[in-house]
Enzyme design. Sequence first.
Site, PDB file in Angstrom:
ATOM      1  N   GLU A 131     -26.915 -27.015  -1.057  1.00 52.11           N
ATOM      2  CA  GLU A 131     -26.490 -26.422   0.112  1.00 52.11           C
ATOM      3  C   GLU A 131     -25.633 -25.287  -0.469  1.00 52.11           C
ATOM      4  O   GLU A 131     -24.581 -25.645  -1.077  1.00 52.11           O
ATOM      5  CB  GLU A 131     -26.221 -27.034   1.170  1.00 52.11           C
ATOM      6  CG  GLU A 131     -26.097 -26.452   2.590  1.00 52.11           C
ATOM      7  CD  GLU A 131     -25.796 -27.309   3.757  1.00 52.11           C
ATOM      8  OE1 GLU A 131     -25.081 -26.940   4.540  1.00 52.11           O
ATOM      9  OE2 GLU A 131     -26.545 -28.563   3.912  1.00 52.11           O
ATOM     10  N   ASP A 182     -22.951 -22.565   2.026  1.00 56.44           N
ATOM     11  CA  ASP A 182     -22.714 -22.307   3.369  1.00 56.44           C
ATOM     12  C   ASP A 182     -21.782 -21.353   3.671  1.00 56.44           C
ATOM     13  O   ASP A 182     -20.751 -21.149   3.194  1.00 56.44           O
ATOM     14  CB  ASP A 182     -22.183 -23.756   4.001  1.00 56.44           C
ATOM     15  CG  ASP A 182     -22.891 -24.694   4.253  1.00 56.44           C
ATOM     16  OD1 ASP A 182     -24.045 -24.713   3.989  1.00 56.44           O
ATOM     17  OD2 ASP A 182     -22.516 -26.054   4.129  1.00 56.44           O
ATOM     18  N   GLU A 195     -20.240 -20.792   7.243  1.00 56.78           N
ATOM     19  CA  GLU A 195     -19.874 -21.243   8.906  1.00 56.78           C
ATOM     20  C   GLU A 195     -18.897 -20.458   9.448  1.00 56.78           C
ATOM     21  O   GLU A 195     -17.790 -20.384   8.865  1.00 56.78           O
ATOM     22  CB  GLU A 195     -19.749 -22.702   8.854  1.00 56.78           C
ATOM     23  CG  GLU A 195     -21.078 -23.588   8.315  1.00 56.78           C
ATOM     24  CD  GLU A 195     -20.690 -25.095   8.633  1.00 56.78           C
ATOM     25  OE1 GLU A 195     -21.534 -25.791   8.994  1.00 56.78           O
ATOM     26  OE2 GLU A 195     -19.638 -25.465   8.106  1.00 56.78           O
ATOM     27  N   HIS A 215     -15.559 -20.391   6.976  1.00 54.85           N
ATOM     28  CA  HIS A 215     -15.731 -21.684   6.290  1.00 54.85           C
ATOM     29  C   HIS A 215     -16.618 -21.751   5.359  1.00 54.85           C
ATOM     30  O   HIS A 215     -18.066 -21.373   5.774  1.00 54.85           O
ATOM     31  CB  HIS A 215     -15.994 -22.661   7.321  1.00 54.85           C
ATOM     32  CG  HIS A 215     -16.138 -24.158   6.771  1.00 54.85           C
ATOM     33  ND1 HIS A 215     -14.895 -25.112   6.815  1.00 54.85           N
ATOM     34  CD2 HIS A 215     -17.132 -24.875   6.182  1.00 54.85           C
ATOM     35  CE1 HIS A 215     -15.361 -26.270   6.188  1.00 54.85           C
ATOM     36  NE2 HIS A 215     -16.769 -26.119   6.003  1.00 54.85           N
ATOM     37  N   THR A 216     -16.352 -22.019   3.983  1.00 58.87           N
ATOM     38  CA  THR A 216     -17.622 -22.157   2.909  1.00 58.87           C
ATOM     39  C   THR A 216     -17.599 -23.195   2.199  1.00 58.87           C
ATOM     40  O   THR A 216     -16.679 -23.933   2.377  1.00 58.87           O
ATOM     41  CB  THR A 216     -17.267 -20.773   2.005  1.00 58.87           C
ATOM     42  OG1 THR A 216     -16.088 -20.982   1.107  1.00 58.87           O
ATOM     43  CG2 THR A 216     -17.163 -19.363   2.562  1.00 58.87           C
ATOM     44  N   GLU A 253     -15.983 -31.337  18.617  1.00 56.41           N
ATOM     45  CA  GLU A 253     -15.215 -32.452  18.116  1.00 56.41           C
ATOM     46  C   GLU A 253     -14.333 -31.841  17.192  1.00 56.41           C
ATOM     47  O   GLU A 253     -13.387 -32.621  16.736  1.00 56.41           O
ATOM     48  CB  GLU A 253     -16.284 -33.354  17.887  1.00 56.41           C
ATOM     49  CG  GLU A 253     -17.036 -33.990  18.951  1.00 56.41           C
ATOM     50  CD  GLU A 253     -16.145 -34.534  20.105  1.00 56.41           C
ATOM     51  OE1 GLU A 253     -15.232 -35.297  19.602  1.00 56.41           O
ATOM     52  OE2 GLU A 253     -16.607 -34.695  21.222  1.00 56.41           O
ATOM     53  N   GLY A 313      -9.187 -28.363  14.826  1.00 58.95           N
ATOM     54  CA  GLY A 313      -9.364 -29.686  14.504  1.00 58.95           C
ATOM     55  C   GLY A 313      -9.959 -30.511  15.786  1.00 58.95           C
ATOM     56  O   GLY A 313      -9.686 -31.805  15.984  1.00 58.95           O
ATOM     57  N   ARG A 368      -5.976 -34.795  -0.028  1.00 53.61           N
ATOM     58  CA  ARG A 368      -7.278 -35.280  -0.278  1.00 53.61           C
ATOM     59  C   ARG A 368      -7.565 -35.849  -1.666  1.00 53.61           C
ATOM     60  O   ARG A 368      -8.324 -36.748  -2.016  1.00 53.61           O
ATOM     61  CB  ARG A 368      -8.395 -34.295   0.201  1.00 53.61           C
ATOM     62  CG  ARG A 368      -8.757 -34.031   1.577  1.00 53.61           C
ATOM     63  CD  ARG A 368      -9.550 -32.873   1.756  1.00 53.61           C
ATOM     64  NE  ARG A 368     -10.775 -33.462   1.038  1.00 53.61           N
ATOM     65  CZ  ARG A 368     -11.983 -32.309   1.129  1.00 53.61           C
ATOM     66  NH1 ARG A 368     -11.886 -31.048   1.434  1.00 53.61           N
ATOM     67  NH2 ARG A 368     -13.067 -32.740   0.496  1.00 53.61           N
TER      68      ARG A 368
END
Length: 291
Positions: free
Chosen positions: A109, A111, A113, A126-127, A202, A207, A277
């Site tokens: 995919e 993206d 977005e 957003h990628t 959500e 966030g 992360r």
Amino acid sequence: MASSAGPKKTLVLAAAVVLLLLLHGGIVASAGGNFNQDVDITWGDGRGKILNNGQLLTLSMDRSSGSGFQSKAQYLYGRFDMQLKLVPGNSAGTVTTFYLSSQGSAHDEIDFEFLGNVSGEPYTVHTNVYSQGKGGREQQFRVWFDPTADFHAYSVLWNPAHIVFYVDGVPIREFRRRNDGAVPFPTSQLMRVYASVWDAEEWATQGGRVRTDWSKAPFVASYRGYAAAGCTAPDAAACARSNGAWMSQELDSAAQEQLRRAQASYMIYNYCTDKYRFPQGPPPECSSPAN
């Protein structure tokens, strides 16, 4: 009686041309910017509409449902362009998309977005890139214009060497294939082009702290100028031999400088630098050797 040799000869020649394309260059297909011919509206119960003799497509969302469409053709490598005008006003909780995807749990995919926001606050672009079902490769940007005031071009270049995201012709992100094969790269699964407007209150806006104001519905995004040029042969080896300009396109020195400036000026999140992360260090593709 008229001879049938002429039509038969024409059919044989046409078959020979198709065979040559399959053997030497794949089948290269182009979408010409007419939504009636190039896409199917696949969900939304009438909330997606093709207008202006196929030159404009609108997707809308209300409390009951969003909407979306997909390309009729599937591609393995290509160049994909779309002009979008995003949901205006208070678009908090909405997500507008333009992306490529294969099917299945181990899907690939690519993206774009667009995460809505409260009135007067900027959209987030957003990628993400998924390969063999694994994503989590997010980079986010603020663009240098109001994406709700007019149409702007968003493009994806996908070839065996890299994936490049463009905004109005400016490269904002490059995802390169590792030359050691340690990180999967989309090389074998046919992808369709998709687009949608859907509710993600959500998480989409700050966030999830700002929810959708349904009194502002319906939320409408507009699409035009769809162009796709890529290989549609089901054989990956045939597509790898395609001679379309997109198959060997790289970023020249001027484009590399544009990319560097765009990331320095407009990037607001990069998974490669997210120490929360990845406390043990960034994923391998963030500093990998590339072709």
